[in-house]
Design a protein around this motif. Structure first.
Motif, PDB file in Angstrom:
ATOM      1  N   THR A  26       0.817  -1.219   0.000  1.00  0.00           N
ATOM      2  CA  THR A  26       0.000   0.000   0.000  1.00  0.00           C
ATOM      3  C   THR A  26       0.850   1.268   0.000  1.00  0.00           C
ATOM      4  O   THR A  26       0.312   2.370   0.006  1.00  0.00           O
ATOM      5  N   ASP A  27       2.185   1.105  -0.043  1.00  0.00           N
ATOM      6  CA  ASP A  27       3.033   2.280  -0.284  1.00  0.00           C
ATOM      7  C   ASP A  27       3.217   2.544  -1.781  1.00  0.00           C
ATOM      8  O   ASP A  27       3.365   3.690  -2.205  1.00  0.00           O
ATOM      9  N   THR A  28       3.211   1.477  -2.582  1.00  0.00           N
ATOM     10  CA  THR A  28       3.600   1.633  -3.989  1.00  0.00           C
ATOM     11  C   THR A  28       2.447   1.516  -4.982  1.00  0.00           C
ATOM     12  O   THR A  28       2.572   1.959  -6.127  1.00  0.00           O
ATOM     13  N   ILE A  29       1.318   0.929  -4.554  1.00  0.00           N
ATOM     14  CA  ILE A  29       0.255   0.586  -5.512  1.00  0.00           C
ATOM     15  C   ILE A  29      -0.310   1.821  -6.215  1.00  0.00           C
ATOM     16  O   ILE A  29      -0.856   1.740  -7.323  1.00  0.00           O
ATOM     17  N   TRP A  30      -0.156   2.985  -5.578  1.00  0.00           N
ATOM     18  CA  TRP A  30      -0.707   4.230  -6.133  1.00  0.00           C
ATOM     19  C   TRP A  30       0.039   4.696  -7.375  1.00  0.00           C
ATOM     20  O   TRP A  30      -0.461   5.553  -8.117  1.00  0.00           O
ATOM     21  N   ASN A  31       1.213   4.136  -7.598  1.00  0.00           N
ATOM     22  CA  ASN A  31       2.043   4.620  -8.713  1.00  0.00           C
ATOM     23  C   ASN A  31       1.756   3.934 -10.042  1.00  0.00           C
ATOM     24  O   ASN A  31       2.351   4.302 -11.060  1.00  0.00           O
ATOM     25  N   LEU A  32       0.883   2.941 -10.064  1.00  0.00           N
ATOM     26  CA  LEU A  32       0.571   2.246 -11.317  1.00  0.00           C
ATOM     27  C   LEU A  32       0.210   3.256 -12.403  1.00  0.00           C
ATOM     28  O   LEU A  32      -0.601   4.147 -12.186  1.00  0.00           O
ATOM     29  N   GLU A  33       0.793   3.059 -13.587  1.00  0.00           N
ATOM     30  CA  GLU A  33       0.549   3.996 -14.691  1.00  0.00           C
ATOM     31  C   GLU A  33      -0.612   3.545 -15.573  1.00  0.00           C
ATOM     32  O   GLU A  33      -1.149   4.312 -16.359  1.00  0.00           O
ATOM     33  N   GLU A  34      -0.937   2.258 -15.514  1.00  0.00           N
ATOM     34  CA  GLU A  34      -2.109   1.788 -16.250  1.00  0.00           C
ATOM     35  C   GLU A  34      -2.804   0.688 -15.459  1.00  0.00           C
ATOM     36  O   GLU A  34      -2.250   0.174 -14.487  1.00  0.00           O
ATOM     37  N   PHE A  35      -4.008   0.347 -15.873  1.00  0.00           N
ATOM     38  CA  PHE A  35      -4.738  -0.689 -15.159  1.00  0.00           C
ATOM     39  C   PHE A  35      -4.111  -2.046 -15.455  1.00  0.00           C
ATOM     40  O   PHE A  35      -3.951  -2.403 -16.622  1.00  0.00           O
ATOM     41  N   PRO A  36      -3.758  -2.802 -14.418  1.00  0.00           N
ATOM     42  CA  PRO A  36      -3.230  -4.143 -14.685  1.00  0.00           C
ATOM     43  C   PRO A  36      -4.340  -5.043 -15.226  1.00  0.00           C
ATOM     44  O   PRO A  36      -5.514  -4.831 -14.944  1.00  0.00           O
ATOM     45  N   LYS A  37      -3.939  -6.025 -16.054  1.00  0.00           N
ATOM     46  CA  LYS A  37      -4.925  -6.964 -16.615  1.00  0.00           C
ATOM     47  C   LYS A  37      -5.109  -8.159 -15.686  1.00  0.00           C
ATOM     48  O   LYS A  37      -6.135  -8.820 -15.702  1.00  0.00           O
ATOM     49  N   ARG A  38      -4.040  -8.466 -14.916  1.00  0.00           N
ATOM     50  CA  ARG A  38      -4.079  -9.633 -14.032  1.00  0.00           C
ATOM     51  C   ARG A  38      -3.465  -9.246 -12.687  1.00  0.00           C
ATOM     52  O   ARG A  38      -2.351  -8.700 -12.650  1.00  0.00           O
ATOM     53  N   VAL A  39      -4.182  -9.517 -11.618  1.00  0.00           N
ATOM     54  CA  VAL A  39      -3.725  -9.125 -10.281  1.00  0.00           C
ATOM     55  C   VAL A  39      -3.890 -10.294  -9.327  1.00  0.00           C
ATOM     56  O   VAL A  39      -4.934 -10.947  -9.314  1.00  0.00           O
ATOM     57  N   VAL A  40      -2.861 -10.536  -8.522  1.00  0.00           N
ATOM     58  CA  VAL A  40      -2.979 -11.459  -7.389  1.00  0.00           C
ATOM     59  C   VAL A  40      -2.866 -10.632  -6.114  1.00  0.00           C
ATOM     60  O   VAL A  40      -1.943  -9.821  -5.976  1.00  0.00           O
ATOM     61  N   ILE A  41      -3.837 -10.809  -5.227  1.00  0.00           N
ATOM     62  CA  ILE A  41      -3.824 -10.065  -3.972  1.00  0.00           C
ATOM     63  C   ILE A  41      -3.591 -11.047  -2.823  1.00  0.00           C
ATOM     64  O   ILE A  41      -4.292 -12.056  -2.715  1.00  0.00           O
ATOM     65  N   VAL A  42      -2.617 -10.745  -2.002  1.00  0.00           N
ATOM     66  CA  VAL A  42      -2.288 -11.601  -0.859  1.00  0.00           C
ATOM     67  C   VAL A  42      -2.878 -10.972   0.395  1.00  0.00           C
ATOM     68  O   VAL A  42      -2.418  -9.923   0.848  1.00  0.00           O
ATOM     69  N   GLY A  43      -3.929 -11.589   0.919  1.00  0.00           N
ATOM     70  CA  GLY A  43      -4.557 -11.066   2.131  1.00  0.00           C
ATOM     71  C   GLY A  43      -5.991 -10.650   1.868  1.00  0.00           C
ATOM     72  O   GLY A  43      -6.250  -9.768   1.053  1.00  0.00           O
ATOM     73  N   GLY A  44      -6.934 -11.294   2.556  1.00  0.00           N
ATOM     74  CA  GLY A  44      -8.364 -11.040   2.350  1.00  0.00           C
ATOM     75  C   GLY A  44      -8.951 -10.170   3.438  1.00  0.00           C
ATOM     76  O   GLY A  44     -10.142 -10.261   3.751  1.00  0.00           O
ATOM     77  N   GLY A  45      -8.129  -9.288   4.025  1.00  0.00           N
ATOM     78  CA  GLY A  45      -8.638  -8.321   4.997  1.00  0.00           C
ATOM     79  C   GLY A  45      -9.229  -7.115   4.286  1.00  0.00           C
ATOM     80  O   GLY A  45      -9.574  -7.176   3.100  1.00  0.00           O
ATOM     81  N   ALA A  46      -9.331  -6.011   5.011  1.00  0.00           N
ATOM     82  CA  ALA A  46      -9.989  -4.818   4.473  1.00  0.00           C
ATOM     83  C   ALA A  46      -9.324  -4.351   3.181  1.00  0.00           C
ATOM     84  O   ALA A  46      -9.988  -4.126   2.163  1.00  0.00           O
ATOM     85  N   VAL A  47      -8.001  -4.216   3.201  1.00  0.00           N
ATOM     86  CA  VAL A  47      -7.292  -3.714   2.018  1.00  0.00           C
ATOM     87  C   VAL A  47      -7.460  -4.676   0.845  1.00  0.00           C
ATOM     88  O   VAL A  47      -7.702  -4.271  -0.294  1.00  0.00           O
ATOM     89  N   GLY A  48      -7.356  -5.970   1.115  1.00  0.00           N
ATOM     90  CA  GLY A  48      -7.460  -6.979   0.062  1.00  0.00           C
ATOM     91  C   GLY A  48      -8.806  -6.960  -0.638  1.00  0.00           C
ATOM     92  O   GLY A  48      -8.881  -6.954  -1.874  1.00  0.00           O
ATOM     93  N   VAL A  49      -9.904  -6.944   0.135  1.00  0.00           N
ATOM     94  CA  VAL A  49     -11.222  -6.995  -0.511  1.00  0.00           C
ATOM     95  C   VAL A  49     -11.545  -5.673  -1.199  1.00  0.00           C
ATOM     96  O   VAL A  49     -12.293  -5.649  -2.182  1.00  0.00           O
ATOM     97  N   GLU A  50     -11.000  -4.576  -0.695  1.00  0.00           N
ATOM     98  CA  GLU A  50     -11.239  -3.295  -1.360  1.00  0.00           C
ATOM     99  C   GLU A  50     -10.560  -3.252  -2.728  1.00  0.00           C
ATOM    100  O   GLU A  50     -11.167  -2.909  -3.742  1.00  0.00           O
ATOM    101  N   PHE A  51      -9.283  -3.642  -2.757  1.00  0.00           N
ATOM    102  CA  PHE A  51      -8.561  -3.588  -4.033  1.00  0.00           C
ATOM    103  C   PHE A  51      -9.012  -4.678  -5.004  1.00  0.00           C
ATOM    104  O   PHE A  51      -8.953  -4.483  -6.220  1.00  0.00           O
ATOM    105  N   ALA A  52      -9.453  -5.815  -4.480  1.00  0.00           N
ATOM    106  CA  ALA A  52      -9.975  -6.858  -5.371  1.00  0.00           C
ATOM    107  C   ALA A  52     -11.151  -6.289  -6.165  1.00  0.00           C
ATOM    108  O   ALA A  52     -11.248  -6.462  -7.386  1.00  0.00           O
TER     109      ALA A  52
END
Lengths: 463, 463
Positions: free
Chosen positions: B160-186
């Motif tokens: 959550t320090d670096t994710i804001w820097n993405l320059e385009e939408f990723p086509k494929r994402v793996v999220i590690v952790g199903g807590g608040a941050v995980g379900v929000e970004f999923a």
């Protein structure tokens, strides 16, 4: 047939009272005009279908602000048949489920016009049915009225009985009346593409008790920005049918041609014939009730639109439960018009409860007001909808909350926090020290409450 | 320089405490790492930018349900640069206004790392500044941690320090952790077009104290329906860079190729070096504070992420004000983790306060639960968003509210009604007799409270 409670009118108030009475062990029956009118005006021709259409209008407006979320829409078509089908489907679903559920609980609905024969007898006209009951609750609601000689014909002139039948979106609309119904439909028709003229006889929109001028002004500014022509201190003087449409002359001397006129004016209580049954009425045609919603006939209660000009579905629902509660011996639950919120869904949600600052001063209170703008509210900024304010009106000495006025995102839901606080007698001190999640719109309520103690501390201009 | 209060850390907790202390007449100073970190993690790399992106995701989902409102969109393009600009603009606006407002009030912000030299002295490292103060509030927040040998590189592996820097939408994402941050970004990445795999080591999403299994299940069902692959009791075992992307092996034996991995795992308190200053710490690295947020050093207080693993911005804000209040001699305002709401913005808003049914029973309470579905709520039906529920958990004898769990439209704002009620000691009886506007989502709270008295009366299936 013998019942504990016969309810005349299965609208919002009657239905809610019936369910509550059933829960509390009473044997209940409803009398309602027809299977198509179950749910009353609110469900069939009022708040439910109008909020549905308002949600569509609101979404159209939201769509135009999506590029900042990286969503670049290619445009959209508008289709009245789709809107109508969706809207009528919601209304029908609620109405049919009402009926199914009453049947499931074993509460009969007798169809026909209910008539109080004596304080313990209701006759269902046309159906040749006589119902004996320990208690009767009158919940017969209200009807549209015409104004200035204009009568709804369902084609050129509409009221809230006929407006639902439009087969396509009008291109030009004149709305007579800047109250709740007027400002809601002005927004709806405008967002669905019409040129809208909104007239109001008084000098501001929403000219009702309990709504502060700040809310009226703020809403008017936005409606104008959306392109709605607002004519205050004005009404329709005259109209005639021409080939181009209805040619309308206003009392301010202007003229225009429109497709339809919507009458968004007052309503009258459905109390014809009540006087003859011995029920005490006031000179305006409302039933006189005590704080437990009991009429002068001890076994007969009344709730909702027939008890006062404050014609709100939730007032009816609340009074219905107060009445049932008193029938069962509770003295502690009383009707309370001050606590009844007024919530209008237009270009903004406009929500008020209790007194405005001016009203409180007129009543002799020393008043303090806490005002916080949504402009700086982080959740409102995240949602791209940070216009509006929270105003908390407090008695200076006790910090008791006398009223609260919210305009902006989710105002109608947010206001409930303050309604509960007012009902419980919690003051601004409590509200300022309570817990608010971050980020949330609710934080503005805590901040406005804190302002009451410490004075303004904010970097935004006042509204 | 001499102050009444020096606050180390101008994040949510510190900033709110500083404003409150200023209001109450204290001479205040902030110490903060740099002009870019004012507002802390919540503002710059947490709740504020994530809620912004979530709103866009939510709008994309809403767009796909608009035909029933007569709105037939022609489709849309997605643009990360637009999204980023809008998001960063909100964050920057709040941050710069924070600074401007502090300046306007005459509250200095000293930039550099604050270091407690003695109980009344803060040294600003690098800036060669020594601040003397009657009180010190430590509000230094928390930092991301790596997990399973995976370290954020800001290109393939994000946190959550670096994710804001993405320059385009990723086509494929793996999220590690199903807590608040995980379900929000999923939800965010899915609605913006990605194939998303969400892994969680435990046997359910949102496996935190205070969130009932019903909420986890309900949310998981919706995320799956949106096409998100949820892998419970699973994490990433191994990954390697290939020409096609990151080849990821999971502990369940499956494999896939992804563009990025987002680590949505725990955080650690920023308390390095605290022990050496004489502050009592627990074995996990948290500062030990009493109910007034005071440390073992009587002039030193602490708030927020460094006082317990309950790392919520509003907990920090609340504790900051409790601390200031106690510095000024108030004894009555105390920290209260039970009242801190947990609000998650994913495919639904998931909001909880207090105990779940299971937790209450484990604590020895005789419990009653009132459950009402949004399926039949007229306002939710009008808005086309009538999934979810209100669960009110009550102590059987006293009807005291022990917890409340809302999933669905506006859950995060609605919950505040119950938070205030719990704080004021109002029971389900009060809530069942309060006033709810019609139609409103809030009505579901009144109905759930009424169920607690009378048992279920509803025509919808339980969730």
């Amino acid at each position: 047939m013998e019942f504990d409670l016969v309810i005349v009118g299965a609208g919002s108030g009657g239905y809610e009272a019936g369910l509550y009475a059933h829960r509390r062990g009473m044997k209940v029956a409803f009398v309602e005009l027809s299977p198509e009118t179950v749910g009353g005006n609110c469900l069939n021709r009022g708040c439910i279908p109008s909020k549905y259409m308002r949600y569509g209008a609101y979404m159209i407006e939201r769509f135009s602000h999506m590029s900042r979320y990286g969503i670049l829409p290619k445009g959209f078509h508008l289709s009245m048949p789709h809107l109508k089908e969706g809207r009528d489907n919601v209304v029908r679903t609620i109405r049919e489920n009402f009926k199914k559920f009453a049947q499931h609980l074993g509460i009969p609905i007798f169809y026909g016009k209910g008539f109080l024969k004596d304080p313990n007898t209701v006759v269902v006209e046309g159906a040749d049915i006589t119902l004996r009951s320990r208690f009767v609750l009158l919940a017969t609601g209200s009807s549209t009225v015409s104004v200035g000689g204009m009568v709804a014909d369902g084609r050129y002139i509409h009221d809230t009985d006929t407006i639902w039948n439009l087969e396509e979106f009008p291109k030009r609309v004149v709305i007579v009346g800047g109250g709740a119904v007027g400002v809601e439909f002005a927004y709806i028709f405008r967002m669905y593409g019409a040129d809208v003229t909104l007239t109001e006889l008084k000098d501001r929109l929403l000219p009702m008790a309990g709504i502060p001028e700040e809310s009226s002004r703020f809403l008017a500014r936005k409606l104008k920005k959306l392109g709605i022509d607002i004519k205050l201190k004005t009404t329709v003087n005259h109209y005639e049918k021409t080939e181009e449409g209805l040619k309308v002359s206003f009392t301010d001397g202007t003229q225009l041609t429109t497709d339809i006129i919507l009458l968004a004016v007052g309503r009258k209580p459905n109390t014809e014939g009540f006087k003859e049954t011995g029920i005490e009425m006031d000179e305006r045609g409302f039933v006189v009730v005590d704080k437990h919603c009991r009429t002068n006939l001890p076994s007969v209660y009344a709730c909702g639109d027939i008890t006062s000009p404050l014609m709100l579905a939730h007032k009816a629902m609340y009074e219905g439960k107060v009445a049932v509660s008193h029938m069962l011996g509770d003295e502690g639950w009383e009707k309370n018009d001050t606590l009844m919120p007024k919530i209008i869904y237009s270009a903004y949600e406009v929500a008020s409860v209790g007194l405005t600052e001016d009203e409180a001063e007129d009543e002799g209170y020393h008043v303090r007001v806490g005002v916080v703008s949504f402009v700086t509210n982080p959740k409102a900024m995240d949602d791209g909808e940070n216009e509006g304010f929270v105003r908390v009106v407090v008695e200076e000495r006790t910090k008791r909350i006398l009223g609260c006025h919210i305009l902006g995102p989710n105002a109608g839901e947010l206001l409930h926090q303050v309604i509960h606080a007012m009902k419980a007698g919690l003051g601004a001190d409590f509200m300022s020290r309570s817990v608010y999640s971050h980020p949330s719109l609710s934080e503005a309520i805590g901040q406005a409450s804190m302002e009451v103690h410490f004075g303004p501390i904010t970097w935004t201009k006042r509204s």
